[in-house]
Every structure is written in C-alpha cells, then in structure tokens.
Design a protein around this motif. Structure first.
Motif, short mmCIF file in Angstrom:
data_model
loop_
_atom_site.label_atom_id
_atom_site.label_comp_id
_atom_site.label_asym_id
_atom_site.label_seq_id
_atom_site.Cartn_x
_atom_site.Cartn_y
_atom_site.Cartn_z
N ARG A 224 0.81 -1.22 0.00
CA ARG A 224 0.00 0.00 0.00
C ARG A 224 0.85 1.27 0.00
N GLY A 225 2.12 1.15 -0.27
CA GLY A 225 2.97 2.32 -0.43
C GLY A 225 3.55 2.88 0.85
N ASN A 226 3.68 2.06 1.86
CA ASN A 226 4.33 2.47 3.10
C ASN A 226 5.80 2.05 3.08
N THR A 227 6.63 2.81 3.79
CA THR A 227 7.99 2.35 4.07
C THR A 227 7.91 1.42 5.26
N VAL A 228 8.27 0.16 5.07
CA VAL A 228 8.12 -0.85 6.11
C VAL A 228 9.49 -1.34 6.55
N ILE A 229 9.73 -1.27 7.86
CA ILE A 229 10.95 -1.80 8.46
C ILE A 229 10.55 -2.99 9.32
N ILE A 230 11.01 -4.17 8.98
CA ILE A 230 10.70 -5.35 9.79
C ILE A 230 11.87 -5.64 10.72
N ALA A 231 11.54 -6.00 11.95
CA ALA A 231 12.56 -6.26 12.96
C ALA A 231 12.31 -7.60 13.62
N GLY A 232 13.38 -8.26 14.00
CA GLY A 232 13.29 -9.55 14.68
C GLY A 232 14.66 -10.02 15.07
N PRO B 242 10.77 -6.38 -2.54
CA PRO B 242 11.82 -5.39 -2.79
C PRO B 242 11.46 -4.01 -2.24
N GLY B 243 12.43 -3.44 -1.52
CA GLY B 243 12.22 -2.13 -0.91
C GLY B 243 11.92 -2.20 0.57
N MET B 244 11.54 -3.38 1.06
CA MET B 244 11.30 -3.55 2.49
C MET B 244 12.63 -3.50 3.23
N LYS B 245 12.65 -2.87 4.41
CA LYS B 245 13.86 -2.68 5.19
C LYS B 245 13.91 -3.67 6.36
N THR B 246 15.11 -3.92 6.87
CA THR B 246 15.26 -4.85 7.99
C THR B 246 16.17 -4.27 9.07
N MET B 247 15.90 -4.63 10.30
CA MET B 247 16.77 -4.31 11.43
C MET B 247 16.65 -5.44 12.45
N VAL B 248 17.78 -5.86 12.98
CA VAL B 248 17.78 -6.92 13.98
C VAL B 248 17.43 -6.34 15.34
N LEU B 249 16.51 -7.01 16.04
CA LEU B 249 16.10 -6.59 17.38
C LEU B 249 15.70 -7.81 18.19
N ASP B 250 16.32 -7.97 19.35
CA ASP B 250 15.91 -9.00 20.31
C ASP B 250 15.01 -8.32 21.32
N ILE B 251 13.71 -8.36 21.08
CA ILE B 251 12.75 -7.63 21.90
C ILE B 251 12.73 -8.12 23.35
N GLU B 252 13.19 -9.34 23.58
CA GLU B 252 13.22 -9.88 24.95
C GLU B 252 14.29 -9.20 25.79
N ASP B 253 15.35 -8.70 25.14
CA ASP B 253 16.47 -8.10 25.85
C ASP B 253 16.29 -6.58 25.91
N GLY B 254 15.79 -6.11 27.02
CA GLY B 254 15.51 -4.68 27.16
C GLY B 254 16.73 -3.80 27.04
N ALA B 255 17.90 -4.34 27.34
CA ALA B 255 19.12 -3.54 27.29
C ALA B 255 19.48 -3.11 25.88
N THR B 256 18.94 -3.81 24.87
CA THR B 256 19.28 -3.49 23.48
C THR B 256 18.37 -2.42 22.87
N ILE B 257 17.28 -2.10 23.54
CA ILE B 257 16.28 -1.23 22.93
C ILE B 257 16.74 0.22 22.75
N PRO B 258 17.43 0.85 23.72
CA PRO B 258 17.87 2.23 23.50
C PRO B 258 18.75 2.39 22.26
N ALA B 259 19.75 1.51 22.10
CA ALA B 259 20.64 1.61 20.93
C ALA B 259 19.88 1.32 19.64
N PHE B 260 18.97 0.34 19.69
CA PHE B 260 18.16 0.03 18.52
C PHE B 260 17.33 1.25 18.12
N THR B 261 16.69 1.90 19.09
CA THR B 261 15.84 3.05 18.81
C THR B 261 16.65 4.19 18.22
N GLU B 262 17.81 4.44 18.77
CA GLU B 262 18.66 5.51 18.25
C GLU B 262 19.03 5.26 16.79
#
Length: 265
Positions: free
Chosen positions: A28-36, A50-70
């Motif tokens: 539908r024309g959105n910029t989509v970033i999938i994380a996992g 094609p065009g979909m973006k990716t980022m690695v995120l371990d949602i269980e590990d709260g310590a990784t969220i600030p750096a991921f968000t930045e």
C-alpha cells in the motif's frame, strides 16, 4: 489510521502475521521496516518484497532497545508507526514439581515488557509527529484464556489493559492506539502443527479481513475479525464460564490424544 504513506516499524515481521501485515502495508505504499531476532529470516522476507527494510532486534532483551531506537530513528526520521507483532507462546505445566519459570519469564519479557519498553523509547518521537499510530497485538485468549498457555494468555490480557491506558493518556496527542486481537490463526507460533491445523483461521483470510477492517474503520480502537468475536465478547454475552470450560476441555482432550498418538509410534 491512514493505510499509505507511513513509515512503519513491524516487530516480528519476518514470519506469520507479522510478515503478512508487513507485505500488506508494503503493497500500500508504506515504508516498512521489519525487525526480529534472526537476520536470515528478515532478509529472506525483505528479498520477497523489494524495498522492504530490515533491522535486527531481540525484543526480549531490554538492554538493546535504546541503541536500537537511536539507530532506527537516525535511519528513518519520518517513522510514524509501530506494530508490535513479536511474541512467543509456550505450553506450561503449572502442576509440575518443581514448576519451571523459564517459559513464563521469557513470555513476559517478550510479549509484555517488549512492547512497553519499545513504546517508552519511541513515544517522545511519535508524539512529535503530526499523526502517528501504535498497533498492539493481543489475542482472543486475552479475553478467554487457554489453560495450556497461562502466561501467554495473561500477557495478552495485560497488553489489552495497557493499550486502553496508553490510548487514554495519548488522547490529546496525534498518536492513535489500535489493538489487534487475532483468533487462532494458521501460523507457526506454536510450531508446524498450528500452521496446518484446519481448526485455525487461514492466515490469508485473517490478513484480508484485518486490512478491510482497518480501511473501513480508520478510527477503530480494536480490530476484531468475525472469528474472534465469541472469545472477545464471552463475558458480555454471559457465556464466559461455560465457554471457558468447553474450550479448555476440548483443548486438553486434543492434547492428550496427540500425546497418546506420539507414544504409540
């Protein structure tokens, strides 16, 4: 919620409902970033769209969220939406001696603390947007629990309450909070058997009806496909106790039959 022109983060976007909704929003024309957690799964999904973006995120590990968000906001400053799909669902035997808390603690960290922590990191940015959306994902089991998965059911009930409170606190902002409450769907959330279970709603059907509801009800607080209505409204309809017993008796009987068949092999 507008269905196009957004920049959306979708956690758990590499498989199941997450992958399906990522594909729908991407189309539908959105910029989509999938994380996992698994880069290989994310890359496989992105290659299919094609065009979909990716980022690695371990949602269980709260310590990784600030750096991921930045990193996320530096790369996608126009981010105006997050879909909290990532989750785990595990059977637990509360009568065991001793009772193991490993699965319960992992479930709470992933299903409940994960969205809470990620929202806390993203909300200052989302509130500054002219229009933004937070989509939480609960389950029919938030309203009528499955005894085999007590912590999963409890985590989804908690997310339902959290979503209501978050929506109220954000009422004077441009941030919309929408709760998706799926029924039992053909995904691999609990393994390959679920993906093929004829009792589960076909994934394609769930995705189609969900997108239709989002389009028809842009101001909806809850997106409920027809198949989940009985669970969602069991209490209101005065059948919660009866339905709860029938549902869990049937589930336990099916589980016992599966175990017996496995032992006979």
């Amino acid at each position: 919620m507008k269905l196009s022109g957004n920049t959306l983060l979708i956690t758990g976007g590499g498989s199941g409902i997450g992958r399906g909704l990522a594909a729908e929003f991407h189309a539908r024309g959105n910029t989509v970033i999938i994380a996992g957690r698994r880069a290989s799964v994310l890359e496989e999904t992105a290659a299919a769209f094609p065009g979909m973006k990716t980022m690695v995120l371990d949602i269980e590990d709260g310590a990784t969220i600030p750096a991921f968000t930045e990193k996320l906001l530096a790369a996608y400053p126009g981010l105006n939406g997050v879909l909290h799909i990532a989750g785990i669902m595990r059977n637990e035997d509360l009568t065991a001696d001793p009772v193991s808390l490993v699965d319960a603690e992992a479930t709470i960290a992933t299903n409940l603390l994960g969205p809470i922590r990620l929202n806390a990191a993203l909300l200052p940015h989302l509130i500054r947007q002219q229009q933004a959306t937070i989509l939480t994902v609960t389950s029919g089991l938030a309203f009528l629990p499955l005894a085999l998965t007590p912590t999963y059911s409890a985590s989804k009930a908690a997310i339902h309450a959290y979503s209501q409170a978050l929506r109220y606190q954000l009422r004077e902002t441009g941030v919309q909070v929408i709760e998706l409450a799926p029924p039992y769907v053909q995904t691999e959330l609990m393994g390959e058997r679920q993906a093929k279970d004829p009792m589960a709603m076909p994934l394609a059907d769930y995705l189609a009806e969900t997108m239709q509801l989002l389009e028809a009800q842009p101001d909806a607080e809850e997106i409920l496909v027809e198949r989940v209505h009985r669970q969602r409204f069991a209490e209101r309809n005065g059948e919660h106790a009866t339905f709860f017993k029938m549902f869990n008796d049937m589930t336990y009987a099916a589980r016992a039959a599966e175990v017996k068949a496995m032992k006979a092999r």
